[in-house]
Write a protein that holds these residues in place. Structure first.
Motif, PDB file in Angstrom:
ATOM      1  N   CYS A  10       0.926  -1.096   0.027  1.00  0.00           N
ATOM      2  CA  CYS A  10      -0.055  -0.063   0.028  1.00  0.00           C
ATOM      3  C   CYS A  10       0.770   1.302   0.044  1.00  0.00           C
ATOM      4  O   CYS A  10       1.866   1.332   0.871  1.00  0.00           O
ATOM      5  CB  CYS A  10      -0.889  -0.033   1.282  1.00  0.00           C
ATOM      6  N   GLU A  12       0.222   4.116   1.031  1.00  0.00           N
ATOM      7  CA  GLU A  12       0.139   4.982   2.127  1.00  0.00           C
ATOM      8  C   GLU A  12       0.558   4.540   3.263  1.00  0.00           C
ATOM      9  O   GLU A  12       1.134   5.080   4.104  1.00  0.00           O
ATOM     10  CB  GLU A  12      -1.669   5.430   2.176  1.00  0.00           C
ATOM     11  N   CYS A  13       0.258   3.150   3.719  1.00  0.00           N
ATOM     12  CA  CYS A  13       0.784   2.584   4.949  1.00  0.00           C
ATOM     13  C   CYS A  13       1.737   1.239   4.760  1.00  0.00           C
ATOM     14  O   CYS A  13       2.130   0.987   5.691  1.00  0.00           O
ATOM     15  CB  CYS A  13      -0.478   2.069   5.657  1.00  0.00           C
ATOM     16  N   CYS A  30      -7.067  -0.814   0.502  1.00  0.00           N
ATOM     17  CA  CYS A  30      -6.323  -1.377   1.707  1.00  0.00           C
ATOM     18  C   CYS A  30      -7.098  -1.480   2.812  1.00  0.00           C
ATOM     19  O   CYS A  30      -7.890  -0.561   3.227  1.00  0.00           O
ATOM     20  CB  CYS A  30      -5.261  -0.333   1.798  1.00  0.00           C
ATOM     21  N   CYS A  33      -5.804   1.062   6.080  1.00  0.00           N
ATOM     22  CA  CYS A  33      -5.983   2.396   5.754  1.00  0.00           C
ATOM     23  C   CYS A  33      -7.213   2.960   4.830  1.00  0.00           C
ATOM     24  O   CYS A  33      -7.555   4.051   4.722  1.00  0.00           O
ATOM     25  CB  CYS A  33      -4.826   3.320   5.205  1.00  0.00           C
TER      26      CYS A  33
HETATM   27 ZN   LIG Z   1      -2.764   1.210   3.593  1.00  0.00          ZN
END
Ligand SMILES: [Zn+2]
Length: 210
Positions: A10, A12-13, A30, A33
């Protein structure tokens, strides 16, 4: 296709996860998140088909409407893309004329024709297997049919034509701009895997797609 899904991190995370096979209109998010990881376009055949039909109309306008007004000393004239290419040929710039004709007329025209053939043929699956052949052939031509190369070619063609005289943008110029946008949209919405799925593979090459 044969791949059950890909593993992605992911953005983002950084959670590592397996992407599932997506149905049209699906989104993969995801689980940690909620960031959207992948989307499957709503309709991988009809949307690009509509865009290609629009591109065909705009292509005709781009090649027939006046590209720009040419204001040379004492007289005003206008030219189209084919007219510009012809003018270069007559002025002895044969190579430039050929490049312009290829990049602005033959390549985009060929691409539209190819997309129309493929998309119309797969609307009612199973599509004949020569569609698969066509797609494979197009794939081997890929370095030459890449949208970026084509768009760059169109821009170079325009600049070359613009060098002939003072430029006043005409309808054809806006049509070329519209064509560039449409081509990009076709590339984004078109999914060749969707075509492969619908091609009828009889005895020939059956294992290749299983
Ligand atoms: Zn994520």
């Amino acid at each position: 296709m044969t791949d059950p899904g890909e593993t992605v991190a992911c953005p983002e995370c950084d959670l590592l996860q397996h992407l599932p096979e997506l149905a049209p209109g699906d989104k993969a998010r995801c689980p940690r998140c909620g960031n959207t990881l992948a989307t499957q376009s709503t309709d991988p055949i009809n949307v690009p088909l509509a865009l290609t039909l629009a591109a065909a109309v705009v292509f005709i306008i781009a090649n027939t409407a006046s590209l720009m007004g040419l204001s040379a000393v004492g007289h005003h004239a206008s030219t189209t893309i084919p007219g510009g290419a012809l003018e270069m040929w007559l002025q002895g710039e044969m190579l430039t004329a050929v490049v312009v004709a290829f990049c602005a007329i033959i390549a985009p025209g060929g691409y539209i024709l190819f997309m129309l053939t493929v998309l119309l043929a797969v609307r009612r699956p199973p599509a004949p297997h020569w569609i698969g052949e066509l797609l494979r052939w197009a794939d081997s031509m890929r370095p030459w049919s890449m949208s970026e190369v084509m768009i760059l070619g169109i821009l170079v063609a325009l600049i070359k034509i613009a060098e002939l005289a003072t430029v006043v943008p005409g309808i054809g110029m806006y049509a070329v701009g519209g064509l560039v946008v449409l081509f990009t949209a076709i590339m984004i919405t078109f999914d060749p895997r969707e075509v492969w799925k619908r091609v009828e593979w009889t005895d020939y090459g059956a294992e290749a797609v299983r």
